[in-house]
Design an enzyme around this catalytic site. Structure first.
Site, mmCIF file in Angstrom:
data_model
loop_
_atom_site.group_PDB
_atom_site.id
_atom_site.type_symbol
_atom_site.label_atom_id
_atom_site.label_comp_id
_atom_site.label_asym_id
_atom_site.label_seq_id
_atom_site.Cartn_x
_atom_site.Cartn_y
_atom_site.Cartn_z
ATOM 1 C CD GLU A 1 76.473 62.631 21.537
ATOM 2 O OE1 GLU A 1 75.398 62.680 20.945
ATOM 3 O OE2 GLU A 1 77.363 61.787 21.290
ATOM 4 C CB CYS A 2 77.290 60.810 28.117
ATOM 5 S SG CYS A 2 77.001 59.792 29.593
ATOM 6 N N GLY A 3 79.998 61.361 28.585
ATOM 7 C CA GLY A 3 81.396 61.439 28.988
ATOM 8 C C GLY A 3 82.086 62.673 28.452
ATOM 9 C CB SER B 1 72.968 67.090 26.993
ATOM 10 O OG SER B 1 71.965 66.343 27.641
#
Length: 446
Positions: A329-331, A420
């Site tokens: 997720e993200c990072g 994502s």
């Protein structure tokens, strides 16, 4: 259906005309003040926030839950407030953005659970106008009970008196707080810094904040009185099934990866998973696990150390090559790409289990509520990042924005990897989350 229970507990909802008025600083100071009085203080944060809850948990000495009517659902929020009220002497809820911003807004949450509102306002550069704004907020909707105004950055007693005299009796001045840079909380580009990075500094600021809340001897700050009790009701939540029984999940958690909801961890354990934490920054050995979770955080601040830890990167590549489930997720998504360019234009190799490049982009970014349209089902989520990705594979889906028809964040699948920019709220669809961590994936590109 179980019989509904109720319990009384003093509660206050801190909101403001906008972001940057001092809500978190004041909420943290209040939590520490009442904690120092021997009270059990439970703090909640409105919306999908990772950094404020870390600060507020340290200030209160208790876990901090996120409350969001859209992301978590009304029953979930109701039950969490009820559970807290059973053991707490005081419940504090910190709002998000401005009082009426967002759908649902902080005002919607306060109204739904009948929690009285304290309006926090930076009154620097105004006097009677502060009263006018507060009156406008207090009277904008009839379903909200406003306890009063907290005047932050109030310069002198004369300044406070001008505001006090301009307020009606129905809207008291709860506190006047002088500007004090020694109390204000440290920030960086996505908001406040992570609590673990500045633990001792925060302790000092909390101590000063508790004194700041009390005010000087000549000032009476009514905010130090416990608010009136609120009746909180139980809610019936769906039973959690043991869908991850016997599964061991390795979770990245360190200075670079820390954007983790406690509620997500709790759900994984309720589904039967055993959780193992590790550090992509410091560890050289990936724990033995059936699946891997790389959450969000600040990999750009630690890109050199992440890149230098070639042993960990090699183990993650091997884990991925074996087709084992990974959620990034993200990072964590940025860490999975081939390389990451930081704010100083330094480009450093990352794990490289997903084609593409990540790059920080200064103040421009993306944020907002989205539904992750996964092949396994819809999961409520949000995006908050100041980076971009490029040259990535074709996505298997996108987020669905809450109030805009354009496609949201791309969702990628590569073998067992689901990646994502979206941060997922697991409780919104436990079955889909269990499928991801079990490897029962659709559209995996195997």
């Amino acid at each position: 259906m179980a019989e509904q229970q109720s319990v009384l507990c003093p509660a206050l909802f801190l909101t403001a005309p906008s972001s940057g008025e001092g809500k978190t600083t004041i909420t943290a100071a209040l939590a520490r003040y009442f904690r120092d009085q021997g009270k059990v203080v439970r703090v909640f944060k409105t919306g999908p926030d990772y950094l404020d809850p870390q600060i507020l948990a340290q200030a209160s000495g208790q876990d901090v839950e996120q409350l969001d009517l859209w992301m978590a659902g009304e029953n979930y929020c109701q039950q969490k407030l009820y559970e807290a009220a059973k053991t707490a002497d005081l419940i504090l809820v910190e709002g998000a953005m401005g009082m009426f911003d967002g759908e649902p807004s902080s005002a919607d949450l306060a109204a739904r659970f009948n929690i009285p509102v304290a309006i926090v306002m930076n009154v620097k550069g105004m006097a009677q106008t502060a009263a006018a704004i507060a009156m406008g907020l207090a009277n904008y909707r009839s379903d909200i009970s406003v306890a009063g105004l907290i005047a932050n950055n109030c310069g002198t007693e004369r300044h406070a008196q001008l505001i006090r005299d301009a307020l009606p009796e129905t809207l008291p001045l709860l506190a006047t707080l002088a500007r004090d840079p020694e109390v204000a909380l440290p920030e960086r580009h996505l908001g406040l810094v992570q609590a673990a990075e500045v633990y001792d500094e925060l302790e000092q600021r909390f101590g000063l904040g508790a004194e700041w809340i009390k005010g000087p001897l000549e000032t009476i700050n009514h905010i130090t009185n416990l608010p009136e009790p609120v009746e909180f009701f139980s809610a019936e939540l769906p039973q959690v099934e043991p869908l991850l029984e016997g599964k061991r999940i390795a979770i990245a958690r360190d200075e670079a990866f820390s954007f983790i909801y406690d509620a997500n961890l709790r759900l994984l354990e309720q589904m039967g998973a055993e959780l193992q934490f590790f550090s992509p920054l410091h560890d050289t050995q990936l724990p033995e696990a059936d699946s891997l979770w790389l959450p969000g955080g600040y990999p750009e601040l630690h890109a050199q150390a992440l890149s230098d830890n070639q042993t960990m990167q090699a183990q993650i590549r091997e884990f991925h090559s074996a087709g084992k489930p990974i959620l990034a997720e993200c990072g964590g998504f940025l860490y999975c790409l081939e390389d990451l360019t930081d704010l100083e234009d330094n480009r450093r190799p990352m794990a490289g289990i997903l084609k593409g490049h990540g790059a920080m982009r200064g103040k421009r970014g993306c944020q907002g509520m989205q539904t992750a349209m996964l092949p396994e089902g819809e999961v409520q989520a949000h995006a908050h990042h100041r980076s971009r990705s490029s040259d990535t594979p074709e996505p298997v889906g996108h987020g669905r924005r809450q109030r805009h028809p354009a496609p949201g964040e791309a969702i990628y699948r590569e073998k067992g990897l689901t990646a994502s920019y979206l941060h997922l709220f697991f409780a919104s669809n436990p079955e889909a989350i269990a499928a991801i961590f079990s490897g029962n994936l659709e559209g995996s590109g195997r």
